[in-house]
Design a protein around this motif. Structure first.
Motif, PDB file in Angstrom:
ATOM      1  N   UNK A   1       0.825  -1.208   0.000  1.00 57.55           N
ATOM      2  CA  UNK A   1       0.000   0.000   0.000  1.00 57.55           C
ATOM      3  C   UNK A   1       0.861   1.260   0.000  1.00 57.55           C
ATOM      4  N   UNK A   2       1.962   1.240   0.718  1.00 58.92           N
ATOM      5  CA  UNK A   2       2.865   2.398   0.724  1.00 58.92           C
ATOM      6  C   UNK A   2       3.492   2.602  -0.643  1.00 58.92           C
ATOM      7  N   UNK A   3       3.751   1.514  -1.336  1.00 56.84           N
ATOM      8  CA  UNK A   3       4.296   1.615  -2.688  1.00 56.84           C
ATOM      9  C   UNK A   3       3.294   2.290  -3.621  1.00 56.84           C
ATOM     10  N   UNK A   4       2.004   1.968  -3.459  1.00 56.93           N
ATOM     11  CA  UNK A   4       0.952   2.594  -4.268  1.00 56.93           C
ATOM     12  C   UNK A   4       0.918   4.107  -4.011  1.00 56.93           C
ATOM     13  N   UNK A   5       1.182   4.510  -2.766  1.00 59.51           N
ATOM     14  CA  UNK A   5       1.196   5.944  -2.443  1.00 59.51           C
ATOM     15  C   UNK A   5       2.398   6.670  -3.049  1.00 59.51           C
ATOM     16  N   UNK A   6       3.351   5.910  -3.556  1.00 58.85           N
ATOM     17  CA  UNK A   6       4.518   6.531  -4.166  1.00 58.85           C
ATOM     18  C   UNK A   6       5.668   6.740  -3.195  1.00 58.85           C
ATOM     19  N   UNK A   7       5.579   6.142  -2.011  1.00 56.65           N
ATOM     20  CA  UNK A   7       6.670   6.265  -1.044  1.00 56.65           C
ATOM     21  C   UNK A   7       7.804   5.322  -1.429  1.00 56.65           C
ATOM     22  N   UNK A   8       8.997   5.675  -1.013  1.00 51.40           N
ATOM     23  CA  UNK A   8      10.168   4.839  -1.274  1.00 51.40           C
ATOM     24  C   UNK A   8      10.554   4.093  -0.013  1.00 51.40           C
ATOM     25  N   UNK A   9      11.397   3.106  -0.163  1.00 54.09           N
ATOM     26  CA  UNK A   9      11.897   2.301   0.956  1.00 54.09           C
ATOM     27  C   UNK A   9      10.740   1.687   1.740  1.00 54.09           C
ATOM     28  N   UNK A  10       9.793   1.114   1.026  1.00 50.63           N
ATOM     29  CA  UNK A  10       8.570   0.635   1.666  1.00 50.63           C
ATOM     30  C   UNK A  10       8.807  -0.542   2.594  1.00 50.63           C
ATOM     31  N   UNK A  11       9.800  -1.369   2.323  1.00 50.45           N
ATOM     32  CA  UNK A  11      10.099  -2.482   3.225  1.00 50.45           C
ATOM     33  C   UNK A  11      10.537  -1.944   4.588  1.00 50.45           C
ATOM     34  N   UNK A  12      11.437  -0.979   4.566  1.00 48.52           N
ATOM     35  CA  UNK A  12      11.922  -0.361   5.800  1.00 48.52           C
ATOM     36  C   UNK A  12      10.791   0.377   6.522  1.00 48.52           C
ATOM     37  N   UNK A  13      10.018   1.143   5.780  1.00 46.24           N
ATOM     38  CA  UNK A  13       8.953   1.940   6.398  1.00 46.24           C
ATOM     39  C   UNK A  13       7.876   1.065   7.014  1.00 46.24           C
ATOM     40  N   UNK A  14       7.524  -0.016   6.348  1.00 38.68           N
ATOM     41  CA  UNK A  14       6.512  -0.900   6.929  1.00 38.68           C
ATOM     42  C   UNK A  14       7.065  -1.617   8.154  1.00 38.68           C
ATOM     43  N   UNK A  15       8.325  -2.012   8.128  1.00 41.38           N
ATOM     44  CA  UNK A  15       8.935  -2.663   9.289  1.00 41.38           C
ATOM     45  C   UNK A  15       8.957  -1.723  10.492  1.00 41.38           C
ATOM     46  N   UNK A  16       9.383  -0.473  10.268  1.00 40.73           N
ATOM     47  CA  UNK A  16       9.441   0.510  11.362  1.00 40.73           C
ATOM     48  C   UNK A  16       8.038   0.816  11.896  1.00 40.73           C
ATOM     49  N   UNK A  17       7.061   0.894  11.016  1.00 47.22           N
ATOM     50  CA  UNK A  17       5.686   1.142  11.459  1.00 47.22           C
ATOM     51  C   UNK A  17       5.212   0.017  12.369  1.00 47.22           C
ATOM     52  N   UNK A  18       5.569  -1.215  12.036  1.00 46.05           N
ATOM     53  CA  UNK A  18       5.165  -2.345  12.868  1.00 46.05           C
ATOM     54  C   UNK A  18       5.878  -2.348  14.209  1.00 46.05           C
ATOM     55  N   UNK A  19       7.113  -1.897  14.243  1.00 41.52           N
ATOM     56  CA  UNK A  19       7.822  -1.783  15.523  1.00 41.52           C
ATOM     57  C   UNK A  19       7.056  -0.854  16.458  1.00 41.52           C
TER      58      UNK A  19
END
Length: 102
Positions: A52-70
């Motif tokens: 979903x973050x990739x659809x929004x056009x954000x970069x580094x989505x793997x990192x961003x989703x991991x940090x959000x889950x933390x």
């Protein structure tokens, strides 16, 4: 129904100089979160959030989703579920993703 935000070029925020991403109300953000749950189990997995973050056009989505889950996965069951975890995710999006949730 898919709810996609059209990414817009980052602008400079005159208050703090940080890049500003898509703007939406909290209600719109919550509606967007319901579309993130593609398998319909009522929970958001890290992979679903990453896509979903990739659809929004954000970069580094793997990192961003991991940090959000933390920050947002309070019970550490590897899913965002329940009101308290969604509130944490909204707060995290405000601070870290450049998404203005008002």
């Amino acid at each position: 129904m898919h709810f996609h935000l059209i990414p817009r070029p980052a602008e400079q925020n005159p208050n703090n100089g940080a890049a500003v991403g898509p703007q939406m109300s909290e209600q719109q953000f919550r509606k967007w979160l319901t579309t993130v749950d593609v398998n319909g189990d009522g929970r958001i997995s890290r992979k679903e959030l990453q896509d979903a973050l990739r659809v929004l056009g954000l970069r580094c989505t793997r990192w961003k989703s991991w940090r959000a889950f933390v920050h947002a996965d309070l019970n550490k069951n590897k899913h965002i579920e329940g009101e308290s975890e969604i509130e944490e995710l909204i707060e995290y999006a405000r601070k870290r993703w450049g998404i203005l949730v008002s």
